[in-house]
Design an enzyme around this catalytic site. Structure first.
Site, PDB file in Angstrom:
ATOM      1  N   CYS A  48       0.840  -1.216   0.000  1.00 30.67           N
ATOM      2  CA  CYS A  48       0.000   0.000   0.000  1.00 30.67           C
ATOM      3  C   CYS A  48       0.869   1.258   0.000  1.00 30.67           C
ATOM      4  CB  CYS A  48      -0.953  -0.082   1.186  1.00 30.67           C
ATOM      5  SG  CYS A  48      -1.283   1.416   2.079  1.00 30.67           S
ATOM      6  N   CYS A  51       0.444   3.811   2.826  1.00 34.98           N
ATOM      7  CA  CYS A  51       1.106   3.381   4.065  1.00 34.98           C
ATOM      8  C   CYS A  51       2.573   3.783   4.031  1.00 34.98           C
ATOM      9  CB  CYS A  51       1.018   1.872   4.235  1.00 34.98           C
ATOM     10  SG  CYS A  51      -0.647   1.227   4.169  1.00 34.98           S
TER      11      CYS A  51
END
Ligand SMILES: *[C@@H]1O[C@H](CO)[C@@H](O)[C@H](O)[C@H]1NC(C)=O
Ligand SMILES: *[C@@H]1O[C@H](CO)[C@@H](O)[C@H](O)[C@H]1NC(C)=O
Length: 404
Positions: A48, A51
């Site tokens: 991700c 993230c």
């Protein structure tokens, strides 16, 4: 030589302590953590990108808390590897930012900046209801908070209710308590105890008969009546069920007008609202947004006088103004088409070939698939081997009609 060795050793030590600002947590966390520990945890997935963008912020937060000697421990956990822990915290999207205190979990849903996250963490880590015991403390709190809920008076059943609301809404706002003599003389309270909200340069007192449930009242009043709004705040406002009137402006404009039925805000730039309206919006303008059903109202003409604006707002509130948008089936299809177009448009302008490929590839696959299905069906073939397309198609139509 010895010097160099010390430097290496020092940097190894530094690196080790830097890494420890943020602890990597696994499925054993819930059993190994102490009962009174307060944790700020980021759940991430290795793939991700949002993230990864959060990593430096997380590191800064970890090191700042460590150097302040704060009771807040900072951790992170790979939710795809530690599924037990992720399940315990009900993680559904990445990155998920949560706080754990006395076995209660608090979910962060604001902007992912260091200040935003640390403000949230400090709020949760501190006492549920903060006591303002002197005029100085009260003034200081007033200067730092746009919206301030204050319980005034001694211990009472109302204070019990106030504290239990604080437990549920501490993720959104601070809760204070004080005594009558600390408040400015200009504040008039007919009875004590009382719950008061200070905002927009004035104050409002809660009344159970008029305002109903204390939690709903606090949830409605926790935004300033006129403030700058971003898309996170807009959604949070939507959840309270009030309408939102937005002035879309290029730069900061101020307007003192305020109606108790709506939130008033201004938004810089119109990208977000263009997305909601699915078209171009010419700024500056006003728009009333009903986030309960994704509906919106635009003034019929240009708003030139205060009366124009008030007539428009009356029209919205008494139902005579025509609403647009909404979340019906047709609107959802329109939104899907709009979103696809908006997503693909920049691809086409920057890399037309890639754009063509993105559109053409699924179409080609689809066409091949149809072709194969078609071919696999027993088709009527004439002597030359040319398939006759008419019968199967006609047959299909007929059978559909029958089933109607
Ligand atoms: C506290 O809340 C309960 C229900 O939530 C309500 O019935 C009661 O009147 C409240 N008490 C006070 C003093 O506000
Ligand atoms: C806003 O949407 C809700 C939910 O659909 C609806 O009940 C309410 O009447 C709407 N408000 C206005 C002013 O249109």
């Amino acid at each position: 030589m010895a010097d160099r060795r010390t430097t290496v050793l020092l940097s190894v030590l530094l690196f080790a302590s830097a890494a420890a600002f943020v602890e990597e947590l696994d499925d054993s966390f819930m059993e190994t953590k102490g009962d009174d520990e307060i944790w700020l945890i980021k759940f991430y997935a290795p793939w991700c990108t949002f993230c990864k963008q959060l990593d430096p912020v997380w590191h800064q937060i970890g090191s700042e808390y460590r150097s302040l000697g704060s009771p807040v421990h900072v951790g992170k956990s790979d939710a795809t590897a530690n599924t037990g822990l992720a399940k315990e915290f009900r993680v559904r999207t990445y990155p998920a930012i949560l706080m754990l205190k006395k076995n209660i979990k608090y979910n962060y849903s604001g902007v992912r900046t260091k200040d935003g996250i640390m403000d949230f963490a400090n709020r949760i880590a501190g006492p549920l209801v903060r006591s303002l015991s002197s005029v100085q403390l009260f003034q200081h709190a007033m200067s730092r908070h746009d919206v301030m809920f204050v319980y005034v008076g001694a211990t009472s059943p109302l204070k019990g209710n106030y504290t239990s609301v604080a437990e549920q809404l501490i993720v959104h706002t601070y809760f204070f308590s004080t005594s009558r003599d600390v408040l400015p003389k200009a504040v008039s309270l007919s009875t004590l105890p009382a719950v008061v909200v200070f905002k927009d340069g004035t104050y409002f007192t809660y009344s159970e008969e008029r305002d109903g449930d204390l939690k709903l009242w606090i949830n409605r009043e926790r935004f300033p009546n006129f403030s700058q709004i971003d898309s996170y705040t807009l959604y949070a406002m939507g959840e309270t069920g009030k309408l939102v009137l937005l002035a879309l402006v290029e730069e900061k404009h101020l307007c003192e007008e305020s109606l108790r039925e709506m939130y008033f805000g201004f938004m810089a730039g119109s990208d977000y609202i263009s997305g909601l309206v699915m078209g171009e919006i010419i700024v500056p303008t006003f728009i009333v947004v009903n986030l309960s059903n994704d509906g919106y109202f635009l003034p019929p003409g240009t708003v030139q006088t205060e009366q124009n604006l008030l007539d428009f707002l009356d029209g919205v509130l008494n139902g005579s103004m025509q609403g647009h948008g909404g979340n019906g089936a047709l609107q959802r299809v329109r939104r899907l088409v709009y979103d696809t177009r908006v997503t693909l448009a920049p691809v086409f302008s920057h890399a037309p070939l890639l754009g063509c490929f993105l559109v053409a590839f699924p179409l080609t696959i689809g066409a091949c698939f149809c072709y194969l299905c078609f071919k696999a069906r027993p088709t009527v073939v004439d002597e030359d081997g040319t398939p006759l397309l008419a019968p199967p198609l006609g047959g299909h139509k007929k059978s559909k009609k029958k089933s109607d």
